[in-house]
Design an enzyme around this catalytic site. Sequence first.
Site, PDB file in Angstrom:
ATOM      1  N   VAL A   1       0.855  -1.198   0.000  1.00  0.00           N
ATOM      2  CA  VAL A   1       0.000   0.000   0.000  1.00  0.00           C
ATOM      3  C   VAL A   1       0.892   1.251   0.000  1.00  0.00           C
ATOM      4  CG1 VAL A   1      -1.813   1.254   1.210  1.00  0.00           C
ATOM      5  CG2 VAL A   1      -1.803  -1.257   1.239  1.00  0.00           C
ATOM      6  N   LYS A   2       0.695   2.073  -1.041  1.00  0.00           N
ATOM      7  CA  LYS A   2       1.523   3.276  -1.190  1.00  0.00           C
ATOM      8  C   LYS A   2       0.783   4.445  -0.546  1.00  0.00           C
ATOM      9  CE  LYS A   2       4.406   5.037  -4.956  1.00  0.00           C
ATOM     10  NZ  LYS A   2       4.473   5.159  -6.414  1.00  0.00           N
ATOM     11  N   VAL A   3       1.449   5.078   0.401  1.00  0.00           N
ATOM     12  CA  VAL A   3       0.814   6.109   1.231  1.00  0.00           C
ATOM     13  C   VAL A   3       1.654   7.387   1.151  1.00  0.00           C
ATOM     14  CG1 VAL A   3       0.101   6.666   3.602  1.00  0.00           C
ATOM     15  CG2 VAL A   3       0.034   4.291   2.825  1.00  0.00           C
TER      16      VAL A   3
END
Length: 222
Positions: A87-89
């Site tokens: 998950v890219k945050v």
Amino acid sequence: MKFFIDTANLQQIREAHELGILDGVTTNPSLMAKEGISGKDRVLKHYVDICEIVDNGDVSAEVIATDLDGIIREGEELASLHPNIVVKVPMIKEGLKAIRYFSDKGIRTNCTLIFSAGQALLAAKAGAGYVSPFVGRLDDVSTDGLQLIEQIRLIYDNYGYDTEILAASIRHPMHIVNCAEIGADVVTAPLSAITALLNHPLTDNGLSQFLADHRKSTELAK
Ligand code: G3P
């Protein structure tokens, strides 16, 4: 050093995978838009399609929400799509809190939009699996992007953080070589920068000469 491809283009991902050197994929909302992928269902399906091409590599899928509850909701949905999803945050306050939440729950993260060593330090403290410093975008504003990779390497080594440095916004093959010299864990690059590493005029000249000599000697032997 791991090689990721920075695109949402399935053909390019397949091509890089066929080279036998691909370790993963990074995408972002701009790259998805470039491929004309919009609407929640199509976006989620596209991530699954990417995961199926690169069956044993990490695939970064970016959240769109900027509030904590939204980031968590989107991130959990993305992570449930496939075991290889990371998950890219974004590196914002709510993003940092979300990274800590995901990390505690065993959901892997890539903290993106990193432009300073302080940001990278915070991301590592929060338990990010990857940090993505944007080399090319720093170069674009007359700031040495590679120097940031060096700084982060030093800081992570000082304290033994196992967050991986994923050099992003790579523009050309020398960025990749320089990142390898400095000790980036991963480089994510467009296919053009990766395949440009293959080329050298002396290789082409040398091969032409070998083939011409082989032809000549074969004809002489007839
Ligand atoms: O995925 C993030 C990053 O690689 C963006 O690159 O070329 O848009 O600066 P670029």
